[in-house]
Write a protein that holds these residues in place. Structure first.
Motif, PDB file in Angstrom:
ATOM      1  N   ALA A 243       0.828  -1.215   0.000  1.00 54.29           N
ATOM      2  CA  ALA A 243       0.000   0.000   0.000  1.00 54.29           C
ATOM      3  C   ALA A 243       0.859   1.260   0.000  1.00 54.29           C
ATOM      4  CB  ALA A 243      -0.924  -0.001   1.217  1.00 54.29           C
ATOM      5  N   MET A 244       1.935   1.228   0.777  1.00 52.36           N
ATOM      6  CA  MET A 244       2.835   2.390   0.867  1.00 52.36           C
ATOM      7  C   MET A 244       3.504   2.615  -0.498  1.00 52.36           C
ATOM      8  SD  MET A 244       4.563   4.272   3.376  1.00 52.36           S
ATOM      9  CE  MET A 244       6.130   5.122   3.492  1.00 52.36           C
ATOM     10  N   PHE A 245       3.955   1.531  -1.111  1.00 52.10           N
ATOM     11  CA  PHE A 245       4.616   1.608  -2.415  1.00 52.10           C
ATOM     12  C   PHE A 245       3.646   2.226  -3.438  1.00 52.10           C
ATOM     13  CE2 PHE A 245       6.745   0.287  -6.237  1.00 52.10           C
ATOM     14  CZ  PHE A 245       8.077   0.081  -5.887  1.00 52.10           C
ATOM     15  N   GLU A 246       2.421   1.726  -3.437  1.00 55.03           N
ATOM     16  CA  GLU A 246       1.427   2.228  -4.400  1.00 55.03           C
ATOM     17  C   GLU A 246       1.125   3.696  -4.170  1.00 55.03           C
ATOM     18  OE1 GLU A 246      -1.605  -0.778  -3.742  1.00 55.03           O
ATOM     19  OE2 GLU A 246      -1.452  -1.379  -5.867  1.00 55.03           O
ATOM     20  N   ARG A 247       1.059   4.066  -2.918  1.00 58.68           N
ATOM     21  CA  ARG A 247       0.720   5.451  -2.606  1.00 58.68           C
ATOM     22  C   ARG A 247       1.800   6.413  -3.133  1.00 58.68           C
ATOM     23  NH1 ARG A 247      -1.688   7.249   3.174  1.00 58.68           N
ATOM     24  NH2 ARG A 247      -1.265   9.472   3.044  1.00 58.68           N
ATOM     25  N   VAL A 248       3.051   6.027  -2.930  1.00 60.85           N
ATOM     26  CA  VAL A 248       4.136   6.896  -3.390  1.00 60.85           C
ATOM     27  C   VAL A 248       4.201   6.904  -4.926  1.00 60.85           C
ATOM     28  CG1 VAL A 248       6.627   7.317  -3.247  1.00 60.85           C
ATOM     29  CG2 VAL A 248       5.410   6.484  -1.238  1.00 60.85           C
ATOM     30  N   MET A 249       3.884   5.746  -5.518  1.00 65.24           N
ATOM     31  CA  MET A 249       3.869   5.619  -6.972  1.00 65.24           C
ATOM     32  C   MET A 249       2.779   6.505  -7.579  1.00 65.24           C
ATOM     33  SD  MET A 249       5.064   2.708  -8.935  1.00 65.24           S
ATOM     34  CE  MET A 249       4.552   1.821 -10.333  1.00 65.24           C
ATOM     35  N   GLU A 250       1.594   6.462  -6.967  1.00 67.13           N
ATOM     36  CA  GLU A 250       0.471   7.279  -7.464  1.00 67.13           C
ATOM     37  C   GLU A 250       0.813   8.757  -7.427  1.00 67.13           C
ATOM     38  OE1 GLU A 250      -2.785   6.117  -4.948  1.00 67.13           O
ATOM     39  OE2 GLU A 250      -2.866   4.138  -5.933  1.00 67.13           O
ATOM     40  N   LYS A 251       1.621   9.087  -6.450  1.00 68.02           N
ATOM     41  CA  LYS A 251       2.014  10.482  -6.317  1.00 68.02           C
ATOM     42  C   LYS A 251       3.031  10.891  -7.382  1.00 68.02           C
ATOM     43  CE  LYS A 251       3.183  13.724  -2.898  1.00 68.02           C
ATOM     44  NZ  LYS A 251       3.960  13.907  -1.711  1.00 68.02           N
ATOM     45  N   GLY A 252       3.564   9.904  -8.096  1.00 66.57           N
ATOM     46  CA  GLY A 252       4.555  10.193  -9.128  1.00 66.57           C
ATOM     47  C   GLY A 252       5.977  10.207  -8.601  1.00 66.57           C
ATOM     48  N   ASP A 253       6.185   9.730  -7.387  1.00 67.16           N
ATOM     49  CA  ASP A 253       7.533   9.747  -6.820  1.00 67.16           C
ATOM     50  C   ASP A 253       8.270   8.418  -6.955  1.00 67.16           C
ATOM     51  OD1 ASP A 253       7.494  12.386  -6.242  1.00 67.16           O
ATOM     52  OD2 ASP A 253       6.863  12.156  -4.156  1.00 67.16           O
ATOM     53  N   ILE A 254       7.664   7.469  -7.670  1.00 71.61           N
ATOM     54  CA  ILE A 254       8.390   6.239  -8.005  1.00 71.61           C
ATOM     55  C   ILE A 254       8.314   6.071  -9.517  1.00 71.61           C
ATOM     56  CG2 ILE A 254       8.366   3.719  -7.867  1.00 71.61           C
ATOM     57  CD1 ILE A 254       7.400   3.935  -4.983  1.00 71.61           C
ATOM     58  N   TYR A 255       9.437   5.828 -10.166  1.00 72.13           N
ATOM     59  CA  TYR A 255       9.452   5.634 -11.623  1.00 72.13           C
ATOM     60  C   TYR A 255      10.371   4.465 -11.966  1.00 72.13           C
ATOM     61  CZ  TYR A 255      13.890   8.207 -11.228  1.00 72.13           C
ATOM     62  OH  TYR A 255      15.155   8.596 -10.878  1.00 72.13           O
ATOM     63  N   LEU A 256      10.149   3.885 -13.153  1.00 76.60           N
ATOM     64  CA  LEU A 256      10.958   2.749 -13.583  1.00 76.60           C
ATOM     65  C   LEU A 256      12.173   3.255 -14.362  1.00 76.60           C
ATOM     66  CD1 LEU A 256      10.928  -0.358 -13.518  1.00 76.60           C
ATOM     67  CD2 LEU A 256       9.701  -0.323 -15.694  1.00 76.60           C
ATOM     68  N   GLY A 257      13.343   2.738 -14.020  1.00 74.71           N
ATOM     69  CA  GLY A 257      14.555   3.161 -14.722  1.00 74.71           C
ATOM     70  C   GLY A 257      15.558   2.026 -14.770  1.00 74.71           C
ATOM     71  N   GLU A 258      16.800   2.376 -15.010  1.00 77.80           N
ATOM     72  CA  GLU A 258      17.824   1.342 -15.038  1.00 77.80           C
ATOM     73  C   GLU A 258      18.960   1.726 -14.114  1.00 77.80           C
ATOM     74  OE1 GLU A 258      20.065   0.253 -18.641  1.00 77.80           O
ATOM     75  OE2 GLU A 258      18.692  -1.470 -18.582  1.00 77.80           O
ATOM     76  N   TYR A 259      19.477   0.736 -13.473  1.00 77.50           N
ATOM     77  CA  TYR A 259      20.435   0.984 -12.425  1.00 77.50           C
ATOM     78  C   TYR A 259      21.766   0.358 -12.755  1.00 77.50           C
ATOM     79  CZ  TYR A 259      21.718   2.254  -7.803  1.00 77.50           C
ATOM     80  OH  TYR A 259      22.284   2.884  -6.756  1.00 77.50           O
ATOM     81  N   GLU A 260      22.836   1.110 -12.600  1.00 76.27           N
ATOM     82  CA  GLU A 260      24.142   0.485 -12.744  1.00 76.27           C
ATOM     83  C   GLU A 260      25.061   1.091 -11.702  1.00 76.27           C
ATOM     84  OE1 GLU A 260      26.174   0.832 -16.472  1.00 76.27           O
ATOM     85  OE2 GLU A 260      27.344  -0.955 -16.004  1.00 76.27           O
TER      86      GLU A 260
ATOM     87  N   THR B 292       9.187   0.217   6.785  1.00 76.64           N
ATOM     88  CA  THR B 292       7.734   0.364   6.836  1.00 76.64           C
ATOM     89  C   THR B 292       7.114  -0.423   8.002  1.00 76.64           C
ATOM     90  OG1 THR B 292       7.824   0.745   4.461  1.00 76.64           O
ATOM     91  CG2 THR B 292       5.671   0.289   5.353  1.00 76.64           C
ATOM     92  N   ASN B 293       7.888  -1.351   8.589  1.00 75.34           N
ATOM     93  CA  ASN B 293       7.359  -2.131   9.726  1.00 75.34           C
ATOM     94  C   ASN B 293       6.833  -1.228  10.842  1.00 75.34           C
ATOM     95  OD1 ASN B 293       8.848  -2.529  12.593  1.00 75.34           O
ATOM     96  ND2 ASN B 293      10.369  -1.853  11.089  1.00 75.34           N
ATOM     97  N   TYR B 294       7.468  -0.047  10.965  1.00 74.24           N
ATOM     98  CA  TYR B 294       7.096   0.833  12.074  1.00 74.24           C
ATOM     99  C   TYR B 294       5.653   1.327  11.958  1.00 74.24           C
ATOM    100  CZ  TYR B 294      12.191   1.011  12.826  1.00 74.24           C
ATOM    101  OH  TYR B 294      13.513   0.698  13.047  1.00 74.24           O
ATOM    102  N   ILE B 295       5.115   1.315  10.731  1.00 77.01           N
ATOM    103  CA  ILE B 295       3.703   1.718  10.613  1.00 77.01           C
ATOM    104  C   ILE B 295       2.784   0.531  10.328  1.00 77.01           C
ATOM    105  CG2 ILE B 295       4.129   4.149  10.084  1.00 77.01           C
ATOM    106  CD1 ILE B 295       3.719   3.546   7.123  1.00 77.01           C
ATOM    107  N   THR B 296       3.300  -0.523   9.681  1.00 76.28           N
ATOM    108  CA  THR B 296       2.397  -1.663   9.437  1.00 76.28           C
ATOM    109  C   THR B 296       1.994  -2.305  10.766  1.00 76.28           C
ATOM    110  OG1 THR B 296       4.243  -3.177   9.052  1.00 76.28           O
ATOM    111  CG2 THR B 296       3.266  -2.158   7.116  1.00 76.28           C
TER     112      THR B 296
END
Ligand code: MSP
Length: 509
Positions: free
Chosen positions: A106-123, A230-234
């Motif tokens: 739920a936390m992940f989705e909430r931040v994603m909906e806000k536009g603060d999570i995006y898909l990219g590539e990591y190196e 996130t355990n601190y709030i779940t």
């Protein structure tokens, strides 16, 4: 309604067995929780285990188990140690529980909906033991700057959290809230780190399986620190923001070790800001223990097993030593010699002896029955004041999480008691029948001061406090109401106390 207080420990990785470092954080949280309960708060005290991630997956493979089998087994060792250490937690969270997995998604989705999570590539350079990516400039000889182990270059598709976006908000928050990060030296360290600039943070992995799937893309699992923090709030029921969440969030204090400060004061608050949730009121980082002067390490086989210490020295001696020996926030060294020295001098000599001497005298002079005190002399008044002032001082030390100072303050009252006896010399008063009232007064002061001492000690040494108060004729458990001078009643029957802490004669091993 009672005021609410929320305190947490880190959740412990299940790829290691519990040692004295883990016991330390949990014990400090327990003492704080017990003290706050004593002072009338409704306390939520959370601890638990961190069960996902590559480290756990690898440890399980090496042990020929599934990750969950490993977690089940090691989690029980933590729980059984907490029982032996008399830890009074309200809840024990495991990151493999449904309630937690649901909350993280739920936390992940909430931040994603806000536009603060995006898909990219990591190196970048990855340290598996620390589960941390480093830039090339952060590496030292291509090794992890935290643990000095080799890193490897990894490239993967990853979800990113726009941490950079929160840099200014975080700095502003740290600057406006001087208590947010403690101790102060740690706060400065974090301020300079954030001012160097925050990069976006990779918060998913595709290179292993053992984790919470990213909602809508189960090729990815959620990065272990996003999951763990996130355990601190779940545990409070998040995403349901009513009930415990409404009552206890934001947390009063996260107690952690200095090694995980950045996760708690940079990552976690920015995740919360993105999710539109309040950030923790305080994060306090304590120091690290070395063992007989050396770093604790499995390969050196010097890991101090708390169960063994408890069996050998008793739970309250261990609880006392860990919080008394080293000021909370600084590094410290554990040695059997230092532990034995503390037991013999502070516990057997000062604390135990005072109770033993004074109850024995009451038995001898008044048949074990407390008498009404007579007129107060200057000496009595000074002793009473010292006792009463300690109540306020201890409270102030708890506000600063200065456990060691709180104990020092209590011990000043105990020393004052031993000195008081030597000065008034009850054995001389007892020889003169005309001094009977004076003798009664002196006995009252000695025992009443100790009643307050044991009440204050109840958060640190619950068992010893219960015994001490029992000897002083108090059937009720320690309470805040007990922190007032003059509650011991004339007529109370008081038995001679046995030695609470027998001296340990053996040489330090
Ligand atoms: N799982 C993470 C925490 C996640 S919290 C959302 C973790 N676990 S840990 O088991 O490795 O460490 C837990 C705690 O034990 C940390 O606070 C750490 O500082 C503490 N200690 C581990 N070794 C220690 C010492 N030698 N001395 C004092 N504390 C030490 O990190």
């Amino acid at each position: 309604m009672k005021p609410a207080f929320y305190v947490t420990t880190p959740i412990y990785y299940v790829n290691d067995v519990p040692h004295i470092g883990h016991a330390y954080t949990t014990l400090a949280a327990d003492v704080l929780a017990r003290y706050k309960r004593l002072m009338g708060y409704e306390v939520f005290f959370l601890t638990g285990t961190d069960e996902h991630g590559q480290k756990v997956e690898k440890a399980a493979t090496a042990a020929g188990e599934t990750p969950l089998e490993l977690a089940d087994r090691v989690m029980k060792r933590f729980q059984s140690l907490w029982e032996k250490l008399e830890i009074s937690h309200t809840d024990f969270i495991r990151t493999t529980q449904e309630r937690h997995k649901k909350g993280v998604a739920a936390m992940f989705e909430r931040v994603m909906e806000k536009g603060d999570i995006y898909l990219g590539e990591y190196e970048d350079w990855y340290c598996t033991p620390c589960e941390t990516f480093w830039t090339e400039t952060q590496l030292i000889d291509f090794k992890c700057p935290d643990c000095n182990r080799p890193t490897e270059k990894l490239k993967e598709e990853s979800y990113f959290f726009r941490m950079s976006k929160y840099q200014d908000q975080l700095i502003a928050h740290i600057e406006a809230n001087p208590d947010f990060i403690q101790p102060k030296s740690r706060r400065n360290e974090i301020i300079s780190f954030v001012k160097e600039g925050l990069r976006d943070l990779s918060i998913s992995r595709t290179t292993f399986q053992w984790g919470i799937p990213v909602p809508g893309n189960d090729k990815h699992v959620v990065y272990v620190w996003f999951d763990a923090l996130t355990n601190y709030i779940t545990a409070l029921g998040y995403p349901d923001e009513s009930g415990d969440f409404a009552k206890y969030w934001p947390v009063d204090v996260h107690l952690i070790g200095k090694d995980i400060l950045r996760f708690h004061t940079v990552y976690w608050p920015t995740f919360l800001m993105a999710a539109g949730l309040p950030v923790p009121k305080k994060v306090f980082a304590h120091g690290w223990w070395t063992i007989e002067g050396q770093k604790m390490s499995k390969s050196l086989q010097n890991v101090v097993e708390p169960n063994m210490l408890i069996e050998k020295y008793g739970v309250d001696a261990v609880r006392y030593f860990l919080l008394r020996e080293v000021p909370f926030g600084l590094d410290g060294d554990f040695s059997h010699g230092a532990l034995i020295a503390r037991i013999n001098s502070d516990l057997a000599n000062d604390l135990g002896n005072l109770l033993n001497r004074s109850t024995a005298m009451l038995g001898k002079y008044f048949g074990g029955v407390l008498q009404q005190p007579g007129e107060e002399t200057e000496l009595d008044a000074a002793y009473r004041q010292k006792t009463v002032e300690a109540i306020q001082q201890v409270d102030g030390h708890f506000d600063d999480l200065a456990f060691s100072k709180a104990l020092q303050t209590i011990w000043e009252v105990i020393s004052a008691g031993n000195k008081y006896i030597d000065e008034v010399a009850p054995w001389t008063l007892a020889k003169d029948p005309e001094k009977k009232e004076r003798l009664a007064t002196v006995m009252y002061y000695m025992l009443e001061s100790q009643r307050i001492v044991y009440t204050l000690l109840s958060a640190f040494m619950p068992r010893t406090a219960e015994k001490g108060l029992g000897y002083l004729g108090q059937a009720e458990p320690a309470s805040r109401e007990g922190l007032t001078w003059g509650l011991l009643k004339a007529g109370t029957a008081i038995k001679k106390a046995e030695a609470l802490f027998p001296r340990i004669e053996e040489k330090a091993e």
